[in-house]
Design a protein around this motif. Structure first.
Motif, PDB file in Angstrom:
ATOM      1  N   PHE A  65       7.611  -9.908 -13.808  1.00  0.00           N
ATOM      2  CA  PHE A  65       7.217  -8.546 -14.187  1.00  0.00           C
ATOM      3  C   PHE A  65       6.267  -7.935 -13.166  1.00  0.00           C
ATOM      4  N   LEU A  66       5.269  -8.697 -12.731  1.00  0.00           N
ATOM      5  CA  LEU A  66       4.298  -8.167 -11.777  1.00  0.00           C
ATOM      6  C   LEU A  66       4.971  -7.786 -10.465  1.00  0.00           C
ATOM      7  N   ARG A  67       5.890  -8.603 -10.014  1.00  0.00           N
ATOM      8  CA  ARG A  67       6.574  -8.299  -8.754  1.00  0.00           C
ATOM      9  C   ARG A  67       7.417  -7.030  -8.879  1.00  0.00           C
ATOM     10  N   GLU A  68       8.196  -6.929  -9.950  1.00  0.00           N
ATOM     11  CA  GLU A  68       9.070  -5.773 -10.102  1.00  0.00           C
ATOM     12  C   GLU A  68       8.281  -4.518 -10.432  1.00  0.00           C
ATOM     13  N   HIS A  69       7.215  -4.655 -11.204  1.00  0.00           N
ATOM     14  CA  HIS A  69       6.404  -3.486 -11.540  1.00  0.00           C
ATOM     15  C   HIS A  69       5.691  -2.943 -10.304  1.00  0.00           C
ATOM     16  N   LYS A  70       5.151  -3.814  -9.483  1.00  0.00           N
ATOM     17  CA  LYS A  70       4.461  -3.367  -8.278  1.00  0.00           C
ATOM     18  C   LYS A  70       5.430  -2.833  -7.233  1.00  0.00           C
ATOM     19  N   ASN A  71       6.693  -3.232  -7.340  1.00  0.00           N
ATOM     20  CA  ASN A  71       7.707  -2.688  -6.449  1.00  0.00           C
ATOM     21  C   ASN A  71       8.225  -1.327  -6.917  1.00  0.00           C
ATOM     22  N   GLY A  72       7.703  -0.834  -8.035  1.00  0.00           N
ATOM     23  CA  GLY A  72       8.098   0.484  -8.514  1.00  0.00           C
ATOM     24  C   GLY A  72       9.426   0.509  -9.235  1.00  0.00           C
ATOM     25  N   MET A  73       9.821  -0.611  -9.851  1.00  0.00           N
ATOM     26  CA  MET A  73      11.104  -0.631 -10.552  1.00  0.00           C
ATOM     27  C   MET A  73      11.001  -0.014 -11.940  1.00  0.00           C
ATOM     28  N   TYR A  74       9.942  -0.338 -12.684  1.00  0.00           N
ATOM     29  CA  TYR A  74       9.799   0.205 -14.029  1.00  0.00           C
ATOM     30  C   TYR A  74       8.336   0.158 -14.436  1.00  0.00           C
ATOM     31  N   ARG A  75       8.013   0.920 -15.474  1.00  0.00           N
ATOM     32  CA  ARG A  75       6.647   1.017 -15.980  1.00  0.00           C
ATOM     33  C   ARG A  75       6.338  -0.132 -16.933  1.00  0.00           C
ATOM     34  N   THR A  76       5.053  -0.275 -17.232  1.00  0.00           N
ATOM     35  CA  THR A  76       4.642  -1.333 -18.152  1.00  0.00           C
ATOM     36  C   THR A  76       5.135  -1.070 -19.561  1.00  0.00           C
ATOM     37  N   ASP A  77       5.018   0.173 -20.047  1.00  0.00           N
ATOM     38  CA  ASP A  77       5.458   0.480 -21.405  1.00  0.00           C
ATOM     39  C   ASP A  77       6.969   0.330 -21.543  1.00  0.00           C
ATOM     40  N   ARG A 107      19.654 -15.986  -1.034  1.00  0.00           N
ATOM     41  CA  ARG A 107      20.454 -14.817  -0.691  1.00  0.00           C
ATOM     42  C   ARG A 107      20.417 -13.786  -1.810  1.00  0.00           C
ATOM     43  N   LEU A 108      20.339 -14.250  -3.055  1.00  0.00           N
ATOM     44  CA  LEU A 108      20.246 -13.319  -4.170  1.00  0.00           C
ATOM     45  C   LEU A 108      18.935 -12.543  -4.134  1.00  0.00           C
ATOM     46  N   ALA A 109      17.834 -13.232  -3.780  1.00  0.00           N
ATOM     47  CA  ALA A 109      16.548 -12.539  -3.671  1.00  0.00           C
ATOM     48  C   ALA A 109      16.601 -11.469  -2.581  1.00  0.00           C
ATOM     49  N   LEU A 110      17.280 -11.778  -1.482  1.00  0.00           N
ATOM     50  CA  LEU A 110      17.437 -10.779  -0.431  1.00  0.00           C
ATOM     51  C   LEU A 110      18.354  -9.647  -0.872  1.00  0.00           C
ATOM     52  N   ALA A 111      19.372  -9.988  -1.665  1.00  0.00           N
ATOM     53  CA  ALA A 111      20.317  -8.962  -2.117  1.00  0.00           C
ATOM     54  C   ALA A 111      19.630  -7.919  -2.974  1.00  0.00           C
ATOM     55  N   SER A 112      18.710  -8.357  -3.830  1.00  0.00           N
ATOM     56  CA  SER A 112      18.010  -7.394  -4.682  1.00  0.00           C
ATOM     57  C   SER A 112      17.159  -6.434  -3.870  1.00  0.00           C
ATOM     58  N   GLU A 113      16.683  -6.898  -2.708  1.00  0.00           N
ATOM     59  CA  GLU A 113      15.889  -6.017  -1.843  1.00  0.00           C
ATOM     60  C   GLU A 113      16.771  -5.114  -0.985  1.00  0.00           C
TER      61      GLU A 113
END
Length: 503
Positions: free
Chosen positions: A341-353, A93-99
């Motif tokens: 990191f890969l999941r959140e970065h590809k979801n457009g949450m934050y940049r690599t730097d 449910r937490l994973a769904l909540a973040s989405e």
């Protein structure tokens, strides 16, 4: 908006003060505020920038209530087998909540009940059902759903051999297979029956493939199949202009600015350090043990020939301790969190730097403070050069070595596929740099084709700087009259070690 941000900053200051003074009566409230702020910071990078901070906080509260996470909102997520945290159903449910923070109208769930028992699976699907009733479109794949879960779906899609065997409501599925003279038996789970009917059984591949082909052909020829095919036909469109013209307009996948991303990720990294006090305690104990050991072994060295040798060894111990202690402390930074990191970065949450700088800044304070404490105590315990600028120089040199080691550790962490590989690479990275650092091997005797290893070694520059800082302008070295090889001053010591000072 400005007033809301000011209140948030004041609240963070209050949190930091409570943690610093250790108020027991406020500790529970402080931890709750920290975790709620963490959820708010995640909303800051997932939700569009046109939402105010108050609106994002309210959205977090709404999602927590919608997914029944109130009772576990102040519990750590945990790590299976390492740190006890929330249950499996709460984790789903937490994973769904973040989405759901962005309130999407379409939600894809890939096997949300995997690894859960029947009760937890029912709760998760029931929650998805409630979300679908609010107007959202929820598409999910399930692995062997029970009969209760099967009855909760509005529509089902059966696929076999890359083709659609059926798409419609459960009642329509029952009618469809009755027409094919293959009705689902009474008191039998329809999901299990349909999966069995469309499976390719080993040894009977040809007959099973033919049966699957017949079912798919019958569905395409049915009224439901023709209706779906007609609805999915794309309307013809006319193309105007040059189709090969590339537009210069590039849309950013990120919802907020670089600064907002950096603030949110930095705050999360700092919270992860605060919520893992065991690691900090282990580092403190390690530094305390090494400090006491070095202080006792090299206590108040005299400036004679034996003392010179011991002081040089102690200075090199500063470098080796800073290397292994800090290198092992950061090599697991990225390889352990790479999937996240890969999941959140590809979801457009934050940049690599943003992620790299935030993780680095979260590690620097603890490594800096512990190193300063160790060097300061050992400096006076050993009895090194008493001039006041010398101790500041020693601390500064040690910190530069620590930061260089951390950079090497980050490099290892980024190229290592897992933690075990990263740990095994420590010896490969450190040993050559230590050998060519100038303590075990004279720099002048290094072959020309290997001199580049010496130029990259932080041992070389750190050891040279510490030796010059210690022995420069030292003239009070005690020598016996019978010993003709005893160095009379610091310049002779540096010359014997192959250290050249630039005047």
């Amino acid at each position: 908006m400005g007033k809301t941000k000011s209140n948030f900053v004041q609240r963070l200051g209050k949190i930091n003060w409570d943690l610093a003074v250790g108020k027991d009566e406020n500790f529970d409230h402080t931890i709750q505020a920290l975790r709620k702020a963490l959820a708010a910071e995640e909303a800051l990078v997932r939700m569009d920038s046109h939402h105010t901070y108050a609106e994002k906080i309210q959205r977090v509260e709404d999602v927590i209530a919608e997914l029944s996470l109130k009772k576990c909102q102040h519990v750590q997520i945990g790590q299976p087998g390492v740190l006890k945290g929330i249950s499996g159903g709460e984790r789903k449910r937490l994973a769904l909540a973040s989405e759901l923070l962005t309130n999407p109208s379409l939600l894809f769930c890939d096997e949300p009940t995997s690894g859960l028992d029947s009760f937890m699976s029912y709760n998760v699907v029931q929650m998805l059902k409630a979300m679908a009733e609010t107007g959202r479109t929820v598409i999910c794949t399930l692995h062997q759903p029970s009969s209760e879960l099967f009855q909760m779906f509005d529509k089902i899609c059966l696929m076999a051999a890359g083709r659609t065997a059926f798409l419609g409501t459960p009642l329509e599925a029952d009618s469809f297979f009755k027409k094919l003279q293959a009705p689902c038996p009474v008191n039998f789970n329809p999901a299990d029956y349909y999966i069995q009917l469309l499976s390719i059984i080993p040894g009977r591949e040809e007959s099973c493939m033919q049966a699957v082909k017949n079912i798919c052909d019958e569905f395409e020829a049915s009224d439901i199949g023709r209706k779906i095919k007609q609805q999915t036909l794309a309307a013809p469109t006319s193309i105007s202009g040059d189709i090969w013209t590339i537009s210069n307009l590039q849309l950013s996948p990120y919802k907020v600015s670089w600064f907002s991303q950096f603030r949110a990720v930095s705050w999360r990294c700092w919270l992860s350090v605060m919520k893992n006090p065991r690691l900090t305690k282990v580092r403190c104990v390690q530094v305390f043990f090494v400090t006491i050991l070095i202080s006792l072994l090299f206590w108040q060295q005299k400036y004679d020939q034996l003392g010179v040798q011991n002081i040089n060894g102690a200075l090199f111990l500063f470098l080796t301790n800073a290397t292994f202690q800090n290198l092992i402390g950061v090599i697991t930074t990225f390889c352990g969190e790479l999937p996240l990191f890969l999941r959140e970065h590809k979801n457009g949450m934050y940049r690599t730097d943003v992620y790299f700088l935030a993780k680095m800044l979260a590690d620097i304070p603890s490594f800096t403070i512990l190193n300063v404490i160790m060097v300061s105590i050992c400096y006076y315990a050993i009895g090194l050069n008493p001039e006041w600028p010398k101790i500041l120089n020693t601390i500064g040199i040690s910190l530069l070595v620590v930061y260089a080691v951390m950079s090497a550790g980050y490099f290892v962490s980024t190229i290592a596929p897992n933690i075990a590989t990263a740990n095994s690479m420590v010896t490969i990275i450190v040993t050559p740099f230590m050998i060519f650092g100038g303590f075990y091997l004279s720099v002048e005797s290094i072959p020309p084709y290997l001199i580049w290893l010496s130029d990259l070694s932080w041992f070389k520059y750190g050891n040279t700087a510490l030796l010059i800082n210690q022995w420069q302008n030292v003239t009070n070295i005690i020598c016996d009259r019978t010993n003709t090889t005893c160095p009379k001053n610091g310049e002779i010591i540096l010359e014997s070690l192959g250290v050249k000072m630039v005047r």
